[in-house]
Design an enzyme around this catalytic site. Sequence first.
Site, mmCIF file in Angstrom:
data_model
loop_
_atom_site.group_PDB
_atom_site.id
_atom_site.type_symbol
_atom_site.label_atom_id
_atom_site.label_comp_id
_atom_site.label_asym_id
_atom_site.label_seq_id
_atom_site.Cartn_x
_atom_site.Cartn_y
_atom_site.Cartn_z
ATOM 1 N N ASP A 1 -7.639 3.983 8.973
ATOM 2 C CA ASP A 1 -8.968 4.049 8.367
ATOM 3 C C ASP A 1 -9.245 2.840 7.473
ATOM 4 O O ASP A 1 -10.399 2.449 7.306
ATOM 5 C CB ASP A 1 -9.111 5.325 7.541
ATOM 6 C CG ASP A 1 -9.216 6.569 8.406
ATOM 7 O OD1 ASP A 1 -9.709 6.451 9.544
ATOM 8 O OD2 ASP A 1 -8.803 7.649 7.957
ATOM 9 N N GLU B 1 -12.332 12.885 13.114
ATOM 10 C CA GLU B 1 -11.649 13.205 11.875
ATOM 11 C C GLU B 1 -12.370 14.368 11.215
ATOM 12 O O GLU B 1 -13.511 14.681 11.539
ATOM 13 C CB GLU B 1 -11.591 12.015 10.911
ATOM 14 C CG GLU B 1 -10.601 10.943 11.316
ATOM 15 C CD GLU B 1 -10.309 9.949 10.207
ATOM 16 O OE1 GLU B 1 -10.786 10.146 9.065
ATOM 17 O OE2 GLU B 1 -9.597 8.947 10.483
ATOM 18 N N HIS C 1 0.812 -1.212 0.000
ATOM 19 C CA HIS C 1 0.000 0.000 0.000
ATOM 20 C C HIS C 1 0.850 1.269 0.000
ATOM 21 O O HIS C 1 0.337 2.371 0.220
ATOM 22 C CB HIS C 1 -0.938 0.012 1.208
ATOM 23 C CG HIS C 1 -2.226 0.729 0.952
ATOM 24 N ND1 HIS C 1 -3.212 0.234 0.144
ATOM 25 C CD2 HIS C 1 -2.695 1.920 1.401
ATOM 26 C CE1 HIS C 1 -4.236 1.068 0.108
ATOM 27 N NE2 HIS C 1 -3.943 2.101 0.863
#
Length: 516
Positions: A159, A275, A86
Amino acid sequence: MGEKFPTPTLLIVIFFILSRLISTIGYSLRDDPESIRLASSDYGHILRENPAAVLYPTSIDEISSLIKFSNLISTPFSIAARGHGHSTMGQAMAPNGVVVDMMSLKNHLPSHASGIIVNTFNSSVNNNYYYADVGGGQLWIDVLHASLEHGLAPVAWTDYLYLTVGGTLSNAGISGSAFRFGPQISNVYEMDVVTGQGDFVTCSPQNNSDLFFGVLGGLGQFGIITRARIALEPAPKRVKWVRMLYNDFSAYARDQERLISVNGRKQSNALDYLEGSLLINQGSPNNWRSSFFPQSTYSRIISLVTKHGIIYSLEVAKYYDQHTETAVDKELELLLKGLSFLPGFVFEKDVAYVEFLNRVKSGEEKLQSQGQWDVPHPWLNLFVPKSRISDFDAGVLKGIVLKRNITTAPVLLYPMNRTKWDDRMSAVVPEEEVFYTVGFLHSSGFDEWEALEEQNKEILKFCASVGIEIKQYLPYYKTQQGWMNHFGSKWKTFQKRKALFDPKKILSPGQRIFNK
């Protein structure tokens, strides 16, 4: 996205080395075209670097043997651990070296070595602490499900849960829980690490502490995490999830900072998650990260965005279970009382805990079905000190992003508390107690990413020109001077640890920190 190939002479040398390796550690080392292709790119799809081979380890000993072999030869080859791939700028690549596919360990090692083992330890008569021993190649989603079987869960999350434990701990691991519980690296009791010399070392704050603190946030420079002991706590059942909209940045920032000031780990009246994000002229108010706003509200929200250019969304969550269900609404009401959000633009959901934590997955599946997941992702993630966040809003968000009008991706913006980070670790954050994370999570076509990358460069140049002392998260620099500036006062310690644990500079060449 130029593809780089080794010279013919180097190919011969690599082939000789790898032939010896294959006889040493078996057929888990591959150089077939498909293995090379998969390890030559990452989630960013911007850089492409071919390794000479890929190791699919069936044991930790194979990783150790590979690293030791590289140390023994006159010209060591580079080695990079890869989890879910990632990274966005080639950080998990090993040009002409060997990529270690950490996720393959899940299929071979016994559960005590690579799996997820949940334990409790009775530390006093009235207090237990809970933990999970987790393989470095395990995904966080699997950690969640395994710990929930015991009524437990980690408190610090990213997340997106389809990332490996070793991968996020090598960076920091942040999300809306960080203001209260710190990043994931602040919630680790112990690790097993294979160092850059091939040594297998168990480390903790008490034992081999220099390696422990170095590896956490160390960008893979000192060792490969093969096991981590992760802190767990009793898991909630459900989540009260609220979003509020603002058109005034000062009010938005002030309210966020007020909410994160209630941040004790044991404070029952504190939020569990906070957030913030931006709504820009990008069509639907929802995006791939979260489908939150009801479709019936789209026209009202789009009208706001059209009028103001940027609308700021504040997102908070409070967890609860059967024991706290009667109190959660009152606690949330008190926390949100007096905030300056726009009247009539408050939206609430009540969802299962797992659904909340895994909220990004549905967006991924949608993009995959549309062929829009495996595309370039020129991301830029920054930490901005509180004292300059208004300047950042005026100069970057309103001065660059709005004027260029090419940002259609999610843009995150929310604060954290520095005291939740351990300064002994390698990860770096601004010096101020409150700082903001700002994430430009761009996706683009294969012929369009350059414009977004130019915008990223303009943002960095602006911050430098006006003296906003940002720190990059998931950092990428092309020069060692850039890395020296990034680590600042930690640079000498970082160098010392490299010399101690990976003196031949074998590990994680894709970070471009110590490349010759």
